[in-house]
Scaffold this motif. Structure first.
Motif: not given
Ligand code: AMP
Ligand code: MG
Length: 400
Positions: A189-190, A202, A204-206, A252-253, A301-302
């Protein structure tokens, strides 16, 4: 599931500090000292004057009562940087400036403002008060003694430490190498800033926030391209990330969803998984592993979870890699101004604002809520099922 202290201990035990490098002192500010430093000489190097004034023998002024004066013959002058040519004998004095070496025979300096010279007889200086022996003299070695330990290995070179080493003529120091750190963001989604967003996508902000924290912890971060949620792409990205890197951090992941490929991809490319969950909120899913000489941190990822777990678990690891002995995170003390509540079963690191010693929640305490994070300048740990009432004195992990 590991507790946070257990996880931190496991990580710090696994870390082998990187090699050291020699840097010129001026380039070493903020770096971690990699050697014990002893004083090559005394500081001050020689007894010298703290004032513009006159070198005297305190005995010559002893017993002066209010209204009385004594005149001493001025037999010379010593500029800062000059060696005294004359000696102070009874009944004489020598003109000095701040930093001038104290001439032999003198034990005291009287500041210029407390003396008088008559235009008709400039060779005589008049003194009106007794002086304590040693007054206005900076004694040799009163600050630092030759041979004493100045700094142990493992401390950061702060402004004051750099200045001290400069005063001792230290030209270069051994410091721990800065970890090279790769930042990966996973998630189909990034999108990168500047790209148009399709449905469900969305920005990417991390990586931006993590790069900031990494730099603050002394590492040299590189941002790598976005990684979609596919096993092959995740494996390829991880394998590339470890190339010439000391540390790889992904976000994430790492949850339990069927699209969470990071853990399996890491082991598929030959990584050794050490642990993957920590009892902390935000941020329960958290992977720590090793890949040859390098270290892997898989963050949730949050955005709030990623930044908080980096601060709690990755920043201390980066410090240890540079040779820091005491990897405790910096804290300040504050007083809870509005009750801080944790109804959950894991310790919760609440984002708070510490202002004038008062601690308040920074807003919405959810792991996606960056608005509150932007207001926060610290974290307060609230134990499971606990309320910290108004007035509680708490340590605040300072964030900004
Ligand atoms: P995940 O840990 O991959 O399940 O992601 C958990 C949440 O964090 C989801 O809502 C993702 O869309 C969001 N997320 C994951 N990676 C990023 C990122 N690098 N920047 C912004 N939001 C993210
Ligand atoms: Mg994801």
């Amino acid at each position: 599931m590991l507790s946070l202290p257990e996880a931190r201990e496991r990580i710090l035990t696994a870390i082998v500090p990187l090699s050291t490098q020699r840097l010129r002192l001026t380039a070493a500010a903020g770096r971690v000292l990699g050697e014990e430093l002893r004083a090559p000489g005394d500081l001050p190097r020689f007894a010298n004057s703290a004032m513009d004034g006159y070198a005297v023998r305190a005995a010559d002024l002893a017993g002066l009562r209010p209204g009385q004066s004594v005149g001493l013959q001025c037999v010379g002058k010593v500029a800062a940087g000059a060696a005294p040519a004359a000696v102070v004998t009874p009944g004489t004095c020598i003109r000095l400036f701040t930093g001038s070496p104290l001439p032999a025979g003198a034990d005291t300096v009287v500041m210029q403002e407390d003396t008088r010279r008559e235009p008709g007889n400039p060779e005589v200086v008049w003194f009106h008060e007794a002086a304590e022996p040693g007054e206005n003299v900076r004694q040799r070695g009163e600050d630092i003694r030759q041979g004493q330990v100045l700094l142990p290995p493992g401390v950061r070179l702060t402004v004051g430490r750099i200045a001290l080493l400069g005063a001792l003529g230290v030209e270069s120091v051994a410091v721990g190498r800065q970890p090279r750190l790769a930042l990966l963001a996973t998630g189909s989604e990034l999108r990168e800033a500047g790209e148009p967003l399709g449905p469900g996508q969305i920005y990417e902000s991390n990586r931006a926030g993590l790069a900031t924290l990494a730099r603050r912890a002394g590492a040299r971060p590189t941002r790598l391209p976005l990684v979609p949620d596919e096993p092959e792409a995740t494996q390829a990205a991880l394998a590339r990330a470890f190339h010439h890197r000391d540390v790889v951090v992904s976000s994430g992941g790492v949850s339990v969803g069927e699209m969470d490929w990071v853990k399996s991809a890491f082991t598929a490319v030959g990584g050794n998984l050490e642990f993957w969950r920590v009892a902390v909120r935000p941020g329960k899913p958290f992977v720590f592993g090793r890949w040859r000489d390098a270290y892997f941190f898989g963050l949730p990822g949050n955005p709030v979870s990623a930044l908080v777990t980096f601060w709690l678990l990755v920043a201390p690891a980066l410090a240890r890699l540079q040779g820091v002995k005491d990897c405790a995170l910096p804290t300040q003390t504050g007083v809870v101004a509005e009750a801080l509540v944790n109804q959950g079963d894991r310790p919760h690191f609440l984002r708070v604002r510490l202002e004038g010693g008062q601690v308040r929640s920074a807003g919405l305490q959810a792991s996606h809520a960056l608005g509150a994070l932007a207001q926060a300048n610290g974290l307060v740990e609230v134990p499971p099922a606990t309320t910290l009432p108004t007035g509680t004195v708490v340590p605040v992990l300072t964030w900004d």
